[in-house]
Write a protein that holds these residues in place. Structure first.
Motif, PDB file in Angstrom:
ATOM      1  N   LYS A   3       7.465   9.263   4.299  1.00 54.35           N
ATOM      2  CA  LYS A   3       7.328  10.555   4.963  1.00 54.35           C
ATOM      3  C   LYS A   3       5.876  11.011   5.006  1.00 54.35           C
ATOM      4  O   LYS A   3       5.503  11.851   5.822  1.00 54.35           O
ATOM      5  N   ASN A   4       5.053  10.445   4.130  1.00 55.07           N
ATOM      6  CA  ASN A   4       3.628  10.775   4.098  1.00 55.07           C
ATOM      7  C   ASN A   4       2.868   9.589   3.511  1.00 55.07           C
ATOM      8  O   ASN A   4       3.468   8.544   3.193  1.00 55.07           O
ATOM      9  N   LEU A   5       1.566   9.765   3.340  1.00 50.77           N
ATOM     10  CA  LEU A   5       0.733   8.662   2.877  1.00 50.77           C
ATOM     11  C   LEU A   5       0.852   8.396   1.382  1.00 50.77           C
ATOM     12  O   LEU A   5       0.511   7.295   0.922  1.00 50.77           O
ATOM     13  N   ASP A   6       1.310   9.372   0.635  1.00 50.28           N
ATOM     14  CA  ASP A   6       1.325   9.231  -0.820  1.00 50.28           C
ATOM     15  C   ASP A   6       2.063   7.980  -1.274  1.00 50.28           C
ATOM     16  O   ASP A   6       1.591   7.243  -2.153  1.00 50.28           O
ATOM     17  N   THR A   7       3.221   7.736  -0.692  1.00 52.23           N
ATOM     18  CA  THR A   7       3.995   6.562  -1.112  1.00 52.23           C
ATOM     19  C   THR A   7       3.442   5.268  -0.520  1.00 52.23           C
ATOM     20  O   THR A   7       3.642   4.189  -1.087  1.00 52.23           O
ATOM     21  N   LEU A   8       2.736   5.367   0.609  1.00 55.38           N
ATOM     22  CA  LEU A   8       2.123   4.165   1.195  1.00 55.38           C
ATOM     23  C   LEU A   8       1.110   3.556   0.246  1.00 55.38           C
ATOM     24  O   LEU A   8       0.994   2.328   0.133  1.00 55.38           O
ATOM     25  N   TYR A   9       0.373   4.413  -0.458  1.00 59.54           N
ATOM     26  CA  TYR A   9      -0.664   3.932  -1.370  1.00 59.54           C
ATOM     27  C   TYR A   9      -0.097   3.074  -2.504  1.00 59.54           C
ATOM     28  O   TYR A   9      -0.842   2.338  -3.151  1.00 59.54           O
ATOM     29  N   GLU A  10       1.195   3.149  -2.711  1.00 57.18           N
ATOM     30  CA  GLU A  10       1.806   2.307  -3.741  1.00 57.18           C
ATOM     31  C   GLU A  10       1.845   0.844  -3.298  1.00 57.18           C
ATOM     32  O   GLU A  10       1.995  -0.060  -4.131  1.00 57.18           O
ATOM     33  N   TYR A  11       1.715   0.626  -1.986  1.00 54.86           N
ATOM     34  CA  TYR A  11       1.780  -0.729  -1.433  1.00 54.86           C
ATOM     35  C   TYR A  11       0.446  -1.194  -0.847  1.00 54.86           C
ATOM     36  O   TYR A  11       0.102  -2.373  -0.929  1.00 54.86           O
ATOM     37  N   VAL A  12      -0.273  -0.264  -0.230  1.00 57.80           N
ATOM     38  CA  VAL A  12      -1.554  -0.591   0.400  1.00 57.80           C
ATOM     39  C   VAL A  12      -2.640   0.235  -0.287  1.00 57.80           C
ATOM     40  O   VAL A  12      -2.658   1.457  -0.165  1.00 57.80           O
ATOM     41  N   PRO A  13      -3.536  -0.404  -1.015  1.00 59.50           N
ATOM     42  CA  PRO A  13      -4.545   0.349  -1.778  1.00 59.50           C
ATOM     43  C   PRO A  13      -5.514   1.103  -0.882  1.00 59.50           C
ATOM     44  O   PRO A  13      -5.861   0.654   0.214  1.00 59.50           O
ATOM     45  N   LYS A  14      -5.949   2.261  -1.360  1.00 63.11           N
ATOM     46  CA  LYS A  14      -6.849   3.110  -0.581  1.00 63.11           C
ATOM     47  C   LYS A  14      -8.144   2.405  -0.194  1.00 63.11           C
ATOM     48  O   LYS A  14      -8.688   2.643   0.886  1.00 63.11           O
ATOM     49  N   ASN A  15      -8.644   1.555  -1.083  1.00 62.63           N
ATOM     50  CA  ASN A  15      -9.970   0.978  -0.839  1.00 62.63           C
ATOM     51  C   ASN A  15     -10.039   0.095   0.391  1.00 62.63           C
ATOM     52  O   ASN A  15     -11.126  -0.176   0.906  1.00 62.63           O
TER      53      ASN A  15
END
Length: 312
Positions: free
Chosen positions: A232-244
């Motif tokens: 629903k937002n980016l917060d959970t995406l970061y669990e799979y695709v790192p911010k860097n």
């Protein structure tokens, strides 16, 4: 150790070794033997219009075929055949003006930095609802052009697809994407260009997401459908695709998605690549030279309503 270099794509120091070892091709003599077999096989295919694929091209095909020579043969045959079966998805050259126009509706790019597991992340952000079915078709053609680029420039252990639909009406998207064309481009990417898809991330808070998932399930294999992950937002995406490795718009440290989109277009419309793409456009098949039973065995019943061919 061979150091991989590209104008846009980046690699870890051991990417080439890991990509080869992942499919049991870490021994040089094994690779050379397999490439010799593939080269010899290509030259004997009477229905192939082009018979001189580079060894780099053949090696990447072999890697995406998990190191299996017989599977690599099938992939080469399918990609050449798809160019004959699906001419509507293949531009004969790189229409830069058409592809520049896509920026009004979307930005997308294969991100330069690989994940720690050597996966290449593809990111699509559709930022306008004001598009037509013809724009969708142009986008599909652009995917074909990019895939030809990756075929000779990239090494990875698979792809992570990230589709950002937060800024659009999902029902409008579903209405503009016909299942037949979507099935064809998915088949082309997975069975022609041998894209090994590890995950499919869909970002949207919309309550209409079920309509989108229903469309995708019509065209994806059951295995790929199970790899779809909703956010629903980016917060959970970061669990799979790192911010860097993500672009600045996604709170990452990579240059912006718009900038990456522009860099790809510049590279894909360069004289050198356009010449290469126009050559590969001709790497199709002459079906009058193929045994009809072989065509029926391999392509009748393929996903999608392909153009019928007259085979002697």
């Amino acid at each position: 150790m061979v150091v991989l270099k590209d104008k846009i794509l980046e690699f870890h120091p051991d990417t080439l070794y890991v990509a080869r070892k992942d499919v049991n091709l870490d021994k040089e003599e094994r690779i050379e033997e397999a490439l010799d077999i593939l080269e010899d096989w290509v030259k004997k295919q009477e229905h192939f219009v082009k018979k001189d694929f580079s060894r780099d091209y053949l090696e990447r095909t072999l890697i995406t075929a998990k190191g299996l020579v017989e599977r690599a043969k099938v992939r080469i045959d399918k990609l050449c055949t798809f160019k004959t079966l699906m001419p509507d998805l293949y531009p004969s050259t790189v229409p830069k003006t058409d592809f520049e126009g896509l920026g009004k509706y979307l930005y997308h790019a294969h991100l330069p930095t690989l994940t720690k597991d050597h996966y290449r992340v593809y990111l699509l952000n559709i930022h306008s609802d004001d598009f037509s079915s013809s724009i969708v078709n142009t986008y599909y053609k652009y995917l074909v052009v990019i895939s030809e680029y990756l075929k000779i420039h990239d090494y990875n252990c698979g792809f992570i697809l990230t589709l950002d639909f937060r800024n659009i009406n999902l029902l409008n998207l579903v209405a503009k994407c016909t299942p037949m064309e979507l099935r064809q481009i998915v088949t082309l990417m997975t069975e022609g260009y041998s894209m090994r898809i590890k995950q499919i991330h869909i970002i949207t808070p919309s309550k209409m997401v079920d309509a989108l998932l229903a469309l995708f399930r019509q065209v994806l294999s059951s295995k790929l459908a199970k790899r779809m992950i909703l956010h629903k937002n980016l917060d959970t995406l970061y669990e799979y695709v790192p911010k860097n490795i993500l672009p600045a718009e996604y709170d990452g440290t990579e240059r912006s998605l718009k900038k990456l989109n522009e860099e790809y277009l510049s590279e894909l419309s360069s004289d050198e690549f356009v010449k290469y793409f126009e050559e590969m456009y001709k790497a199709n098949t002459d079906e009058s030279c193929r045994q009809s039973d072989k065509f029926n065995e391999q392509y009748v019943g393929m996903p999608g309503s392909f153009r019928a061919l007259s085979v002697d």
